[in-house]
Design a protein around this motif. Sequence first.
Motif, short mmCIF file in Angstrom:
data_model
loop_
_atom_site.label_atom_id
_atom_site.label_comp_id
_atom_site.label_asym_id
_atom_site.label_seq_id
_atom_site.Cartn_x
_atom_site.Cartn_y
_atom_site.Cartn_z
N ALA A 11 -80.41 97.32 5.19
CA ALA A 11 -79.11 97.80 5.66
C ALA A 11 -78.18 96.66 6.07
N MET A 12 -78.69 95.67 6.77
CA MET A 12 -77.81 94.57 7.22
C MET A 12 -77.37 93.69 6.05
N SER A 15 -74.69 95.73 4.38
CA SER A 15 -73.49 95.72 5.21
C SER A 15 -72.74 94.40 5.09
N LEU A 39 -74.93 105.60 12.80
CA LEU A 39 -75.68 104.46 12.25
C LEU A 39 -74.88 103.67 11.21
N GLU A 42 -72.14 101.75 13.04
CA GLU A 42 -72.78 100.73 13.89
C GLU A 42 -73.31 99.58 13.04
N THR A 43 -73.87 99.88 11.89
CA THR A 43 -74.39 98.83 11.01
C THR A 43 -73.24 97.97 10.48
N ARG A 46 -71.95 95.69 13.29
CA ARG A 46 -72.84 94.56 13.59
C ARG A 46 -72.61 93.38 12.66
N THR A 47 -71.86 93.59 11.60
CA THR A 47 -71.58 92.55 10.61
C THR A 47 -70.32 91.79 10.99
N GLU A 159 -82.58 106.77 8.34
CA GLU A 159 -82.53 105.44 7.73
C GLU A 159 -82.24 105.55 6.23
N LEU A 162 -78.59 106.32 5.87
CA LEU A 162 -77.83 105.09 6.13
C LEU A 162 -77.80 104.23 4.87
#
Length: 186
Positions: A11-12, A15, A39, A42-43, A46-47, A159, A162
Amino acid sequence: MADVEEPVMDAMELSGRIVARAAARGISIAVAESLTGGLVAETLVRTPGASVVLRLGVVAYATEMKEQVLHVPSDLLEERGPVDPDVAIWMARGVRHLAALDRSACTIGVATTGVAGPGAQDDHAPGEFHIGIELETVDGLRSHASSHFEPGDREQVREAALLAALRELDAALERTDLVMHSESKG
């Protein structure tokens, strides 16, 4: 000759790729979430650099919020319920429009809806989810939904949703006809 599989991004990683590609092209994104409960937004947040592309994130968990906030048609919700590919498209459309309230605009709306479990909802099995997307292209609006089933517990389903939403965003950024609207300042 053996098939060479592309590495699966987490995911990261997805992203980071989405934010970098969207920022480079002036593409803006809005997210409407139900089963993922924030999610996806939020993901993206976070980037580093997300403030340049992410305009809005809405968690519309209750059915009436999908109707009242995201303007999913009440007759669609009554006929099919909230776990439906067309509902996902309407959610994506609604959040894209909300993100343009300041007379700006938003290129991509993406949405998640489904059943995380542990029990079924309105005859929909746990693990069923839908991702809706609406894109503003130079030739007009384009929308579609993808339907998925992920066996597992609540967190595995969330997940999977997401990752599916991020993959839809990543695929959308492959298009060369998206309209640029990136004006967000976080």
